[in-house]
Design an enzyme around this catalytic site. Structure first.
Site, PDB file in Angstrom:
ATOM      1  N   MET A 169       0.785  -1.133  -0.085  1.00  0.00           N
ATOM      2  CA  MET A 169       0.078  -0.028  -0.156  1.00  0.00           C
ATOM      3  C   MET A 169       0.887   1.228   0.045  1.00  0.00           C
ATOM      4  O   MET A 169       1.925   1.250   0.223  1.00  0.00           O
ATOM      5  CB  MET A 169      -1.011  -0.077   1.366  1.00  0.00           C
ATOM      6  CG  MET A 169      -1.969  -1.212   1.179  1.00  0.00           C
ATOM      7  SD  MET A 169      -3.389  -0.795   0.037  1.00  0.00           S
ATOM      8  CE  MET A 169      -4.200   0.703   0.820  1.00  0.00           C
ATOM      9  N   CYS A 170       0.403   2.257  -0.443  1.00  0.00           N
ATOM     10  CA  CYS A 170       0.987   3.474  -0.506  1.00  0.00           C
ATOM     11  C   CYS A 170      -0.012   4.609   0.383  1.00  0.00           C
ATOM     12  O   CYS A 170      -0.845   4.128   1.143  1.00  0.00           O
ATOM     13  CB  CYS A 170       1.101   4.036  -1.714  1.00  0.00           C
ATOM     14  SG  CYS A 170       1.735   2.855  -2.946  1.00  0.00           S
ATOM     15  N   GLU A 171       0.360   5.768   0.570  1.00  0.00           N
ATOM     16  CA  GLU A 171      -0.395   6.824   1.179  1.00  0.00           C
ATOM     17  C   GLU A 171      -0.631   8.109   0.278  1.00  0.00           C
ATOM     18  O   GLU A 171       0.408   8.442  -0.332  1.00  0.00           O
ATOM     19  CB  GLU A 171       0.129   6.921   2.504  1.00  0.00           C
ATOM     20  CG  GLU A 171      -0.343   5.954   3.666  1.00  0.00           C
ATOM     21  CD  GLU A 171      -0.346   6.470   5.102  1.00  0.00           C
ATOM     22  OE1 GLU A 171      -0.716   7.638   5.516  1.00  0.00           O
ATOM     23  OE2 GLU A 171      -0.047   5.970   6.075  1.00  0.00           O
ATOM     24  N   VAL A 181       3.260   9.219  -1.042  1.00  0.00           N
ATOM     25  CA  VAL A 181       4.381   8.269  -0.567  1.00  0.00           C
ATOM     26  C   VAL A 181       4.196   6.717  -0.597  1.00  0.00           C
ATOM     27  O   VAL A 181       3.073   6.179  -0.907  1.00  0.00           O
ATOM     28  CB  VAL A 181       4.644   8.309   0.908  1.00  0.00           C
ATOM     29  CG1 VAL A 181       5.151   9.516   1.200  1.00  0.00           C
ATOM     30  CG2 VAL A 181       3.592   8.064   1.687  1.00  0.00           C
ATOM     31  N   ASN A 233      -3.416   4.552  -4.852  1.00  0.00           N
ATOM     32  CA  ASN A 233      -2.894   3.202  -4.219  1.00  0.00           C
ATOM     33  C   ASN A 233      -4.021   2.223  -4.131  1.00  0.00           C
ATOM     34  O   ASN A 233      -5.042   2.359  -4.236  1.00  0.00           O
ATOM     35  CB  ASN A 233      -2.462   3.481  -2.724  1.00  0.00           C
ATOM     36  CG  ASN A 233      -3.614   3.474  -1.551  1.00  0.00           C
ATOM     37  OD1 ASN A 233      -4.620   3.040  -1.621  1.00  0.00           O
ATOM     38  ND2 ASN A 233      -3.257   4.154  -0.485  1.00  0.00           N
TER      39      ASN A 233
END
Lengths: 276, 276
Positions: free
Chosen positions: A1-3, A78, A108
């Protein structure tokens, strides 16, 4: 996952407070060490900063902490890579031009079989599923209209394309055409709107507190949207899975699949600077 | 007029020495106060920094002086506006995606009637003649091939399109597709190639001297191209009006209108870092 982190405001707004929290999640308070990027719109133009280094240790991210760029639409990301190696070309947000406007996209989640979706007019430079999804969306839009349609028409089209991608997996997404910020919740996304009377806020990820009453005027409206809450003393509202938020000038319209849009907040633009 | 700076190298090379001279010409040693920008390629990806502020006084330009980005292709521009207001969207270099590659373009000069050239697939975001010319070039290329053609074919096409724009006025131009740096001389452009044995160089615009022998290996080849010479103790070669330089890995091919290309310098890539 990303943010993800997005902002829509009715005045040019400094995002450094919110970005500081996100940047720490890229290697300090979070595991998203595979690059980061941020796009600031200034009128029809935009500028992006990308770095395949972890944001928590990035020299460029440190520079941005000291360099206020005031913008009415911001998209930041990010990355924790799952598809596509760690490299500059795989670093979100991605940008393209369509109808003489700069489009920006960050995502994401994972999308099963997204690379089978046919592309027209836009091709990925890198190898991520996300950039393929973005190119597919823009190609679909370009096929539908010769020039930028009016906002309500485009809002519906973005919601419909988002629903198709949502069916392939997890599609948490921020998208802008320089006029509107779109947010689709695939699994996790929350937001808050700051407007008068303004209070104070403290970041979760570091000891930074801002008194927004000192930074704003009573006409300012700033909506911040993020994967997870960024402040510990404000009320963040979760977005429901499958919902699309349409943000213009800090105001929000909610597009729930198959329903008519409902206006929830709007405000006229004012020429003052604020902070988020 | 504006000023251009380009670099092609066979190793990732730090451009800060050359960029320092260009940046001073944006408001100190030169009159180009209407914004500046620079694009660094890193593999297929690239990152751009743009600022509508004068480069000599720009906080972002100062930041880049302290932040080494090593790249094998760089395009930079300082602007003195003649067409199009001073704004972020009118700040060169301009970028687009075509055939899954990032294209970057910067121009100086004026082109009479360029906005009558028909556009296909690419539209300007800002209002400059230069961005219109860029969009026209990309549209013409996209119409000719479905995917990136082999280098020699693309070289010829870029030279032919440049000749058409040259006929409209002054077309000093830098263009890259992430593989090649193209330079067209409309009126004023000069270059030099640094290779072993390396010597020292001193900037014209400020008191900065570099001993390249300390910064390089004997296999490095770096070509720098600029509107005007940047150093006072090296030999810069003027490009003839109407000529196109094709730069790959620091090596140069000259395309003179109507002639076959002549190879002048080539070298294999090596994985070492250098400075320009």
């Amino acid at each position: 996952m990303c943010e993800l982190l997005g902002m829509s405001a009715n005045v040019p707004t400094d995002i450094r407070f919110s970005f500081a929290a996100l940047a720490r999640r890229g290697g300090e308070t979070g595991p998203h060490v595979d690059g980061w990027g941020i796009t600031f719109y200034e009128g029809r133009g935009c500028r992006s900063f990308h770095d395949p280094e972890p944001s928590a240790r990035s020299e460029l991210a440190k520079l941005l902490r000291n360099y206020p760029i005031k913008s009415r639409i911001v998209i930041a990301h990010v990355r924790k890579a799952n598809r596509g190696r760690v490299s500059l070309e795989n670093t979100h947000p991605f940008t393209r031009e369509l109808w003489g406007r700069r489009w920006t996209f960050a995502h994401n989640g994972q999308l099963r079989g997204v690379k089978k979706l046919p592309l027209r007019g836009f091709e990925p430079v890198g190898t991520t599923d996300s950039e393929h999804a973005f190119c597919w969306m823009l190609g679909q839009l370009q096929q539908s209209w010769r020039a930028l349609p009016r906002p309500a028409v485009l809002d519906r089209a973005v919601a419909d394309l988002s629903a198709e991608l949502h069916a392939l997996g997890v599609f948490n997404m921020l998208l802008s055409d320089s006029r509107t910020l779109y947010a689709h919740c695939g699994k996790r996304l929350c937001y808050l709107t700051r407007c008068a009377p303004f209070g104070t806020a403290t970041l979760i990820d570091e000891d930074w507190r801002v008194d927004f009453a000192q930074e704003t005027t009573e006409r300012d409206i700033v909506t911040v949207i993020a994967t997870q809450a960024l402040t510990r003393d404000e009320l963040w509202t979760d977005v429901a899975r499958g919902d699309v938020l349409v943000l213009r000038d800090g105001g929000i319209r909610l597009l729930t699949p198959g329903t008519r849009p409902a206006k929830t907040v709007t405000a006229p633009p004012t020429p003052v600077d604020a902070r988020a």
